[in-house]
Scaffold this motif. Structure first.
Motif, PDB file in Angstrom:
ATOM      1  N   TRP A 204       0.834  -1.208   0.000  1.00 39.60           N
ATOM      2  CA  TRP A 204       0.000   0.000   0.000  1.00 39.60           C
ATOM      3  C   TRP A 204       0.869   1.259   0.000  1.00 39.60           C
ATOM      4  N   LEU A 205       1.842   1.301   0.895  1.00 43.22           N
ATOM      5  CA  LEU A 205       2.696   2.490   1.015  1.00 43.22           C
ATOM      6  C   LEU A 205       3.525   2.705  -0.251  1.00 43.22           C
ATOM      7  N   ALA A 206       4.003   1.622  -0.851  1.00 47.49           N
ATOM      8  CA  ALA A 206       4.768   1.750  -2.092  1.00 47.49           C
ATOM      9  C   ALA A 206       3.878   2.276  -3.219  1.00 47.49           C
ATOM     10  N   TRP A 207       2.644   1.819  -3.265  1.00 46.69           N
ATOM     11  CA  TRP A 207       1.714   2.320  -4.274  1.00 46.69           C
ATOM     12  C   TRP A 207       1.422   3.802  -4.055  1.00 46.69           C
ATOM     13  N   ARG A 208       1.188   4.168  -2.803  1.00 48.01           N
ATOM     14  CA  ARG A 208       0.888   5.572  -2.494  1.00 48.01           C
ATOM     15  C   ARG A 208       2.089   6.482  -2.778  1.00 48.01           C
ATOM     16  N   ASP A 209       3.296   5.932  -2.634  1.00 48.57           N
ATOM     17  CA  ASP A 209       4.513   6.693  -2.956  1.00 48.57           C
ATOM     18  C   ASP A 209       4.766   6.768  -4.458  1.00 48.57           C
ATOM     19  N   GLY A 210       4.035   5.986  -5.230  1.00 47.17           N
ATOM     20  CA  GLY A 210       4.227   5.977  -6.674  1.00 47.17           C
ATOM     21  C   GLY A 210       5.328   5.059  -7.145  1.00 47.17           C
ATOM     22  N   THR A 211       5.797   4.143  -6.270  1.00 47.19           N
ATOM     23  CA  THR A 211       6.896   3.252  -6.646  1.00 47.19           C
ATOM     24  C   THR A 211       6.431   1.847  -7.005  1.00 47.19           C
ATOM     25  N   LEU A 212       5.120   1.638  -7.036  1.00 46.02           N
ATOM     26  CA  LEU A 212       4.588   0.314  -7.330  1.00 46.02           C
ATOM     27  C   LEU A 212       3.287   0.463  -8.098  1.00 46.02           C
ATOM     28  N   ASP A 213       3.055  -0.423  -9.036  1.00 46.32           N
ATOM     29  CA  ASP A 213       1.826  -0.436  -9.820  1.00 46.32           C
ATOM     30  C   ASP A 213       0.793  -1.304  -9.099  1.00 46.32           C
ATOM     31  N   ALA A 214      -0.260  -0.679  -8.591  1.00 47.05           N
ATOM     32  CA  ALA A 214      -1.284  -1.393  -7.813  1.00 47.05           C
ATOM     33  C   ALA A 214      -2.017  -2.437  -8.630  1.00 47.05           C
ATOM     34  N   THR A 215      -2.043  -2.294  -9.942  1.00 42.45           N
ATOM     35  CA  THR A 215      -2.761  -3.282 -10.755  1.00 42.45           C
ATOM     36  C   THR A 215      -2.109  -4.659 -10.650  1.00 42.45           C
ATOM     37  N   ARG A 216      -0.838  -4.714 -10.297  1.00 41.44           N
ATOM     38  CA  ARG A 216      -0.162  -6.009 -10.098  1.00 41.44           C
ATOM     39  C   ARG A 216      -0.752  -6.769  -8.919  1.00 41.44           C
ATOM     40  N   PHE A 217      -1.484  -6.055  -8.052  1.00 45.13           N
ATOM     41  CA  PHE A 217      -2.035  -6.648  -6.836  1.00 45.13           C
ATOM     42  C   PHE A 217      -3.552  -6.522  -6.786  1.00 45.13           C
ATOM     43  N   GLY A 218      -4.181  -6.278  -7.915  1.00 47.38           N
ATOM     44  CA  GLY A 218      -5.630  -6.193  -7.943  1.00 47.38           C
ATOM     45  C   GLY A 218      -6.178  -4.779  -7.871  1.00 47.38           C
ATOM     46  N   GLY A 219      -5.331  -3.766  -7.787  1.00 48.41           N
ATOM     47  CA  GLY A 219      -5.761  -2.376  -7.746  1.00 48.41           C
ATOM     48  C   GLY A 219      -5.713  -1.776  -6.352  1.00 48.41           C
ATOM     49  N   GLY A 220      -5.901  -0.473  -6.296  1.00 43.84           N
ATOM     50  CA  GLY A 220      -5.819   0.254  -5.039  1.00 43.84           C
ATOM     51  C   GLY A 220      -6.838  -0.193  -4.004  1.00 43.84           C
ATOM     52  N   ALA A 221      -8.076  -0.460  -4.445  1.00 43.85           N
ATOM     53  CA  ALA A 221      -9.108  -0.893  -3.495  1.00 43.85           C
ATOM     54  C   ALA A 221      -8.744  -2.257  -2.888  1.00 43.85           C
ATOM     55  N   ALA A 222      -8.190  -3.153  -3.698  1.00 41.53           N
ATOM     56  CA  ALA A 222      -7.774  -4.460  -3.186  1.00 41.53           C
ATOM     57  C   ALA A 222      -6.646  -4.314  -2.163  1.00 41.53           C
ATOM     58  N   LEU A 223      -5.727  -3.387  -2.433  1.00 43.24           N
ATOM     59  CA  LEU A 223      -4.641  -3.145  -1.482  1.00 43.24           C
ATOM     60  C   LEU A 223      -5.185  -2.594  -0.165  1.00 43.24           C
ATOM     61  N   ARG A 224      -6.090  -1.617  -0.275  1.00 44.38           N
ATOM     62  CA  ARG A 224      -6.700  -1.053   0.932  1.00 44.38           C
ATOM     63  C   ARG A 224      -7.384  -2.139   1.751  1.00 44.38           C
ATOM     64  N   ASP A 225      -8.151  -2.998   1.082  1.00 43.50           N
ATOM     65  CA  ASP A 225      -8.850  -4.068   1.793  1.00 43.50           C
ATOM     66  C   ASP A 225      -7.865  -5.032   2.446  1.00 43.50           C
ATOM     67  N   ALA A 226      -6.743  -5.300   1.789  1.00 43.51           N
ATOM     68  CA  ALA A 226      -5.721  -6.183   2.364  1.00 43.51           C
ATOM     69  C   ALA A 226      -5.117  -5.572   3.621  1.00 43.51           C
ATOM     70  N   VAL A 227      -4.952  -4.251   3.639  1.00 41.46           N
ATOM     71  CA  VAL A 227      -4.444  -3.584   4.845  1.00 41.46           C
ATOM     72  C   VAL A 227      -5.422  -3.798   6.000  1.00 41.46           C
ATOM     73  N   PHE A 228      -6.715  -3.641   5.741  1.00 48.61           N
ATOM     74  CA  PHE A 228      -7.705  -3.837   6.801  1.00 48.61           C
ATOM     75  C   PHE A 228      -7.772  -5.293   7.259  1.00 48.61           C
ATOM     76  N   ARG A 229      -7.595  -6.226   6.344  1.00 46.10           N
ATOM     77  CA  ARG A 229      -7.576  -7.635   6.752  1.00 46.10           C
ATOM     78  C   ARG A 229      -6.331  -7.939   7.583  1.00 46.10           C
ATOM     79  N   ASP A 230      -5.174  -7.394   7.179  1.00 47.40           N
ATOM     80  CA  ASP A 230      -3.954  -7.558   7.978  1.00 47.40           C
ATOM     81  C   ASP A 230      -4.158  -6.978   9.374  1.00 47.40           C
ATOM     82  N   LEU A 231      -4.794  -5.817   9.436  1.00 46.90           N
ATOM     83  CA  LEU A 231      -5.063  -5.174  10.717  1.00 46.90           C
ATOM     84  C   LEU A 231      -5.911  -6.080  11.603  1.00 46.90           C
ATOM     85  N   ALA A 232      -6.951  -6.673  11.042  1.00 46.76           N
ATOM     86  CA  ALA A 232      -7.801  -7.582  11.813  1.00 46.76           C
ATOM     87  C   ALA A 232      -6.997  -8.789  12.301  1.00 46.76           C
TER      88      ALA A 232
END
Length: 120
Positions: A28-56
């Motif tokens: 997530w942080l790499a995508w937000r910094d512009g150093t990673l293409d979020a589409t490689r991981f399903g897109g920005g929304a998928a990354l955000r959801d993964a952060v919340f699942r990791d948090l849980a």
């Protein structure tokens, strides 16, 4: 893409060519910094959801991979700065930062928007 578990709790996602695993917060942080293409991981929304699942998971809550709560869902909306903060705290906690771990636990306990409902 491979999915695995790192340090016993945090689901981590990595592209097949990556060495080891990356925490969702790192991606997530790499995508937000512009150093990673979020589409490689399903897109920005998928990354955000993964952060919340990791948090849980980091807070001992087992949640189904298809569960959504709070700001999760198909679109990226407001509060991306909150996701930035949570991702940074998750990464710091994983790296052994006890202050970050306490802050993360306090935020999780006090903010119902970032926790899954108990019925999941």
């Amino acid at each position: 893409m491979r999915v695995g578990f790192t340090r016993g709790y945090a689901p981590a996602v990595a592209p097949a060519e990556a060495e080891g695993f990356l925490l969702a917060g790192e991606v997530w942080l790499a995508w937000r910094d512009g150093t990673l293409d979020a589409t490689r991981f399903g897109g920005g929304a998928a990354l955000r959801d993964a952060v919340f699942r990791d948090l849980a998971h980091a807070n001992g809550d087992a949640v189904p991979l298809d569960a959504t709560w709070g700001p999760m869902g198909p679109d990226l909306v407001d509060d991306l700065d909150v996701v930035d903060e949570l991702a940074a705290l998750l990464v710091a906690t994983f790296r052994g930062d006890e202050v970050a771990e306490r802050e993360l636990a306090e935020r999780y306990a006090s903010d119902h928007r970032i926790r899954p409902p108990r019925a999941l």
